[in-house]
Motif scaffolding. Structure first.
Motif, PDB file in Angstrom:
ATOM      1  N   VAL A 202       0.878  -1.168   0.000  1.00 45.99           N
ATOM      2  CA  VAL A 202       0.000   0.000   0.000  1.00 45.99           C
ATOM      3  C   VAL A 202       0.917   1.220   0.000  1.00 45.99           C
ATOM      4  CG1 VAL A 202      -1.676   1.317   1.351  1.00 45.99           C
ATOM      5  CG2 VAL A 202      -1.886  -1.171   1.169  1.00 45.99           C
ATOM      6  N   VAL A 203       0.814   2.046  -1.045  1.00 50.45           N
ATOM      7  CA  VAL A 203       1.761   3.165  -1.157  1.00 50.45           C
ATOM      8  C   VAL A 203       1.159   4.492  -0.688  1.00 50.45           C
ATOM      9  CG1 VAL A 203       3.056   2.036  -3.008  1.00 50.45           C
ATOM     10  CG2 VAL A 203       1.226   3.655  -3.592  1.00 50.45           C
ATOM     11  N   ALA A 204      -0.152   4.559  -0.609  1.00 50.30           N
ATOM     12  CA  ALA A 204      -0.801   5.791  -0.145  1.00 50.30           C
ATOM     13  C   ALA A 204      -2.217   5.453   0.285  1.00 50.30           C
ATOM     14  CB  ALA A 204      -0.835   6.829  -1.260  1.00 50.30           C
ATOM     15  N   ALA A 205      -2.742   6.235   1.228  1.00 51.28           N
ATOM     16  CA  ALA A 205      -4.105   5.956   1.686  1.00 51.28           C
ATOM     17  C   ALA A 205      -4.767   7.225   2.198  1.00 51.28           C
ATOM     18  CB  ALA A 205      -4.084   4.896   2.796  1.00 51.28           C
ATOM     19  N   MET A 206      -6.087   7.235   2.071  1.00 53.99           N
ATOM     20  CA  MET A 206      -6.831   8.355   2.639  1.00 53.99           C
ATOM     21  C   MET A 206      -8.201   7.855   3.097  1.00 53.99           C
ATOM     22  SD  MET A 206      -7.761  10.470  -0.808  1.00 53.99           S
ATOM     23  CE  MET A 206      -8.687   9.755  -2.152  1.00 53.99           C
ATOM     24  N   LEU A 232      -3.715  -4.747   9.301  1.00 53.97           N
ATOM     25  CA  LEU A 232      -4.785  -5.597   8.779  1.00 53.97           C
ATOM     26  C   LEU A 232      -5.419  -4.960   7.535  1.00 53.97           C
ATOM     27  CD1 LEU A 232      -6.694  -8.023   8.960  1.00 53.97           C
ATOM     28  CD2 LEU A 232      -8.120  -6.689  10.529  1.00 53.97           C
ATOM     29  N   GLU A 233      -5.589  -3.659   7.582  1.00 54.02           N
ATOM     30  CA  GLU A 233      -6.180  -2.955   6.439  1.00 54.02           C
ATOM     31  C   GLU A 233      -5.266  -3.054   5.217  1.00 54.02           C
ATOM     32  OE1 GLU A 233      -8.335   0.054   9.595  1.00 54.02           O
ATOM     33  OE2 GLU A 233      -6.681   0.829   8.374  1.00 54.02           O
ATOM     34  N   LYS A 234      -3.981  -2.879   5.451  1.00 50.13           N
ATOM     35  CA  LYS A 234      -3.018  -2.992   4.343  1.00 50.13           C
ATOM     36  C   LYS A 234      -3.040  -4.395   3.751  1.00 50.13           C
ATOM     37  CE  LYS A 234       0.439  -0.450   6.616  1.00 50.13           C
ATOM     38  NZ  LYS A 234       1.810  -0.043   6.815  1.00 50.13           N
ATOM     39  N   LYS A 235      -3.017  -5.376   4.625  1.00 52.84           N
ATOM     40  CA  LYS A 235      -3.002  -6.784   4.180  1.00 52.84           C
ATOM     41  C   LYS A 235      -4.218  -7.081   3.317  1.00 52.84           C
ATOM     42  CE  LYS A 235      -0.699 -10.045   7.211  1.00 52.84           C
ATOM     43  NZ  LYS A 235      -0.869 -10.675   8.526  1.00 52.84           N
ATOM     44  N   LEU A 236      -5.347  -6.571   3.786  1.00 48.28           N
ATOM     45  CA  LEU A 236      -6.603  -6.836   3.092  1.00 48.28           C
ATOM     46  C   LEU A 236      -6.601  -6.192   1.705  1.00 48.28           C
ATOM     47  CD1 LEU A 236      -9.049  -8.360   3.928  1.00 48.28           C
ATOM     48  CD2 LEU A 236     -10.065  -6.239   4.790  1.00 48.28           C
ATOM     49  N   ALA A 237      -6.109  -4.957   1.638  1.00 52.01           N
ATOM     50  CA  ALA A 237      -6.090  -4.251   0.354  1.00 52.01           C
ATOM     51  C   ALA A 237      -5.163  -4.962  -0.637  1.00 52.01           C
ATOM     52  CB  ALA A 237      -5.645  -2.809   0.567  1.00 52.01           C
ATOM     53  N   VAL A 238      -4.013  -5.387  -0.158  1.00 52.92           N
ATOM     54  CA  VAL A 238      -3.072  -6.088  -1.040  1.00 52.92           C
ATOM     55  C   VAL A 238      -3.680  -7.421  -1.492  1.00 52.92           C
ATOM     56  CG1 VAL A 238      -0.805  -7.212  -1.142  1.00 52.92           C
ATOM     57  CG2 VAL A 238      -1.029  -4.951  -0.078  1.00 52.92           C
ATOM     58  N   ALA A 239      -4.314  -8.128  -0.556  1.00 48.94           N
ATOM     59  CA  ALA A 239      -4.930  -9.412  -0.901  1.00 48.94           C
ATOM     60  C   ALA A 239      -6.042  -9.219  -1.923  1.00 48.94           C
ATOM     61  CB  ALA A 239      -5.478 -10.091   0.346  1.00 48.94           C
ATOM     62  N   ALA A 240      -6.785  -8.120  -1.792  1.00 52.51           N
ATOM     63  CA  ALA A 240      -7.890  -7.851  -2.721  1.00 52.51           C
ATOM     64  C   ALA A 240      -7.349  -7.595  -4.128  1.00 52.51           C
ATOM     65  CB  ALA A 240      -8.700  -6.645  -2.235  1.00 52.51           C
ATOM     66  N   ALA A 241      -6.324  -6.763  -4.219  1.00 51.76           N
ATOM     67  CA  ALA A 241      -5.736  -6.458  -5.528  1.00 51.76           C
ATOM     68  C   ALA A 241      -5.184  -7.735  -6.154  1.00 51.76           C
ATOM     69  CB  ALA A 241      -4.652  -5.398  -5.385  1.00 51.76           C
ATOM     70  N   LYS A 242      -4.515  -8.506  -5.336  1.00 49.49           N
ATOM     71  CA  LYS A 242      -3.924  -9.763  -5.805  1.00 49.49           C
ATOM     72  C   LYS A 242      -5.014 -10.728  -6.295  1.00 49.49           C
ATOM     73  CE  LYS A 242       0.412 -10.814  -4.858  1.00 49.49           C
ATOM     74  NZ  LYS A 242       1.333 -10.163  -4.001  1.00 49.49           N
ATOM     75  N   ALA A 243      -6.112 -10.776  -5.564  1.00 52.58           N
ATOM     76  CA  ALA A 243      -7.184 -11.720  -5.897  1.00 52.58           C
ATOM     77  C   ALA A 243      -7.683 -11.522  -7.323  1.00 52.58           C
ATOM     78  CB  ALA A 243      -8.342 -11.578  -4.910  1.00 52.58           C
ATOM     79  N   ILE A 244      -7.746 -10.265  -7.769  1.00 50.48           N
ATOM     80  CA  ILE A 244      -8.225 -10.042  -9.141  1.00 50.48           C
ATOM     81  C   ILE A 244      -7.056  -9.945 -10.131  1.00 50.48           C
ATOM     82  CG2 ILE A 244     -10.323  -8.893  -8.315  1.00 50.48           C
ATOM     83  CD1 ILE A 244      -9.065  -6.280  -9.622  1.00 50.48           C
ATOM     84  N   GLY A 245      -5.853 -10.115  -9.644  1.00 55.50           N
ATOM     85  CA  GLY A 245      -4.680 -10.098 -10.533  1.00 55.50           C
ATOM     86  C   GLY A 245      -4.247  -8.701 -10.954  1.00 55.50           C
ATOM     87  N   ALA A 249      -4.046  -0.907  -7.839  1.00 59.97           N
ATOM     88  CA  ALA A 249      -5.480  -0.693  -7.711  1.00 59.97           C
ATOM     89  C   ALA A 249      -5.778   0.218  -6.532  1.00 59.97           C
ATOM     90  CB  ALA A 249      -6.198  -2.026  -7.494  1.00 59.97           C
ATOM     91  N   GLY A 250      -6.872   0.943  -6.643  1.00 59.54           N
ATOM     92  CA  GLY A 250      -7.411   1.659  -5.505  1.00 59.54           C
ATOM     93  C   GLY A 250      -8.430   0.752  -4.844  1.00 59.54           C
ATOM     94  N   VAL A 251      -8.168   0.364  -3.612  1.00 60.47           N
ATOM     95  CA  VAL A 251      -9.085  -0.541  -2.920  1.00 60.47           C
ATOM     96  C   VAL A 251      -9.869   0.267  -1.886  1.00 60.47           C
ATOM     97  CG1 VAL A 251      -9.277  -2.624  -1.514  1.00 60.47           C
ATOM     98  CG2 VAL A 251      -7.481  -2.463  -3.253  1.00 60.47           C
ATOM     99  N   ASP A 252     -11.186   0.174  -1.957  1.00 58.36           N
ATOM    100  CA  ASP A 252     -12.043   0.876  -0.994  1.00 58.36           C
ATOM    101  C   ASP A 252     -12.452  -0.076   0.113  1.00 58.36           C
ATOM    102  OD1 ASP A 252     -11.897   2.980  -2.764  1.00 58.36           O
ATOM    103  OD2 ASP A 252     -13.925   2.711  -3.557  1.00 58.36           O
ATOM    104  N   LEU A 253     -12.255   0.351   1.336  1.00 56.26           N
ATOM    105  CA  LEU A 253     -12.653  -0.463   2.484  1.00 56.26           C
ATOM    106  C   LEU A 253     -13.749   0.235   3.276  1.00 56.26           C
ATOM    107  CD1 LEU A 253      -9.148  -1.537   3.943  1.00 56.26           C
ATOM    108  CD2 LEU A 253     -10.564  -2.771   2.290  1.00 56.26           C
ATOM    109  N   PRO A 261     -12.219  -4.105   9.035  1.00 58.45           N
ATOM    110  CA  PRO A 261     -12.393  -3.649   7.659  1.00 58.45           C
ATOM    111  C   PRO A 261     -13.067  -4.691   6.751  1.00 58.45           C
ATOM    112  CG  PRO A 261     -10.111  -4.269   8.053  1.00 58.45           C
ATOM    113  CD  PRO A 261     -10.829  -4.442   9.358  1.00 58.45           C
ATOM    114  N   ILE A 262     -13.809  -4.184   5.774  1.00 58.16           N
ATOM    115  CA  ILE A 262     -14.494  -5.032   4.789  1.00 58.16           C
ATOM    116  C   ILE A 262     -14.205  -4.421   3.412  1.00 58.16           C
ATOM    117  CG2 ILE A 262     -16.715  -6.025   4.114  1.00 58.16           C
ATOM    118  CD1 ILE A 262     -17.891  -4.884   6.637  1.00 58.16           C
ATOM    119  N   ILE A 263     -14.015  -5.279   2.421  1.00 58.89           N
ATOM    120  CA  ILE A 263     -13.712  -4.746   1.083  1.00 58.89           C
ATOM    121  C   ILE A 263     -14.997  -4.276   0.400  1.00 58.89           C
ATOM    122  CG2 ILE A 263     -12.703  -5.263  -1.180  1.00 58.89           C
ATOM    123  CD1 ILE A 263     -11.237  -7.629   0.381  1.00 58.89           C
TER     124      ILE A 263
END
Ligand code: ADP
Ligand code: MG
Length: 296
Positions: A202-206, A232-245, A249-253, A261-263
């Motif tokens: 995760v390189v940036a977040a807001m 946990l939020e970072k892990k989830l965002a990375v896992a989400a991006a990875k899941a779709i290959g 990506a900008g991941v919204d939680l 957190p929930i995706i």
């Protein structure tokens, strides 16, 4: 130093500056890292098929890579079939573009999403009968609930509905387009987190907050604030991006009352200017860095 060449493709039919701005932003970042890029609109490149050939009309020299800020998935796929590495890959853009496909992938990988029920397909133009078994859906998801079209952005195809009548009316409005019924995550009403993933970081977040709407990204009067995400939020965002290959990506939680957190969604084509304005972090620099690493 390696001599890479790239194209940046955006949609030539969308109005407004945002899309060219994004492309130029990427071009400047590439320049800084010594990579020459050319910006194309998707409608300048014709996908040619036939005569035992598959190529781009008029284009002979292909680049090493393409940054695809568009959703013209057939064009992205054509480039891949021609051997070009496309960022994000056509498949990632395709899954991200379709919220139903996204939730299906996320649920399959047991990543946390709001409870979701996919509406059975209604062909465009078919007469819409009142929805049967609506009470089963309400029992599962509660009220109010979210109705969300599979294809949409800027919060414009996301609706909050409060009772059976509103649900039936909304279904009539949008029938013919794929949509879902979804649990309303009330604790996060009007607020979400946007985590920008590049590679496996995760390189940036807001955080985004709307004062007058349940949708955090409805801009009238909304605010953005730089955010330091929890592990946990970072892990989830990375896992989400990875899941779709997705490479990036900008991941919204969203979050539960206890802040779990929930995706909410994954944007393969997330714009980066707001993130820069808010955090001073230029995500484009990370994207170009990531691309260079893929060719090492
Ligand atoms: N299940 C939900 N519960 C609560 N708020 C939601 C839910 N789904 C979406 N939202 C709100 O609506 C906004 C837009 O929804 P999203 O799925 O991200 O669609 P879009 O692609 O239009 O941004 C989200 O940022 C969030 O604030
Ligand atoms: Mg969103």
């Amino acid at each position: 130093m390696m001599c890479l060449t790239g194209w940046i493709i955006y949609n030539g039919h969308l109005t407004g500056n945002k899309f060219l701005d994004f492309a130029q932003w990427l071009k400047r970042a590439a320049n800084k890292q010594g990579i020459e890029t050319h910006i194309y609109q998707n409608n300048e490149l014709f996908t040619y098929l036939g005569g035992q050939q598959l190529r781009l009309l008029g284009e002979t020299a292909l680049p090493d890579f393409v940054i695809f800020t568009d959703k013209d998935i057939y064009l992205a796929k054509q480039l891949e079939l021609l051997g070009v590495r496309v960022f994000n890959r056509a498949k990632a853009i395709e899954i991200s573009d379709d919220k139903i496909a996204t939730y299906q992938v996320l649920a399959h990988q047991q990543l946390p999403i709001p409870k979701t029920i996919v509406a059975p397909k209604i062909f465009p133009g078919s007469p819409v009968k009142p929805f049967e078994n609506l009470s089963d859906i309400i029992n599962q998801l509660g009220l109010p609930m979210i109705i969300k079209e599979a294809y949409g952005s800027f919060g414009e195809q996301v609706y909050l509905v409060h009772n059976e009548q509103e649900i039936q009316n909304k279904i009539k409005d949008i029938a013919g387009r794929p949509f879902i019924f979804q649990e309303f995550i009330a604790a996060s009403c009007g607020t979400d987190m946007r985590l920008h993933v590049v590679g496996d970081k995760v390189v940036a977040a807001m955080t985004r907050h709307a004062t007058n709407d349940f949708r955090a990204n409805i801009t009238s009067g909304g605010t953005m604030e730089a955010y330091q995400p929890a592990n946990l939020e970072k892990k989830l965002a990375v896992a989400a991006a990875k899941a779709i290959g997705a490479d990036f990506a900008g991941v919204d939680l969203l979050f539960e009352p206890d802040k779990t957190p929930i995706i909410c969604e994954i944007n393969s084509n997330a714009h980066i200017r707001n993130m820069y304005d808010c955090t001073n972090i230029n995500v484009a620099d990370f994207i170009i860095q990531h691309i260079r690493e893929q060719f090492r």
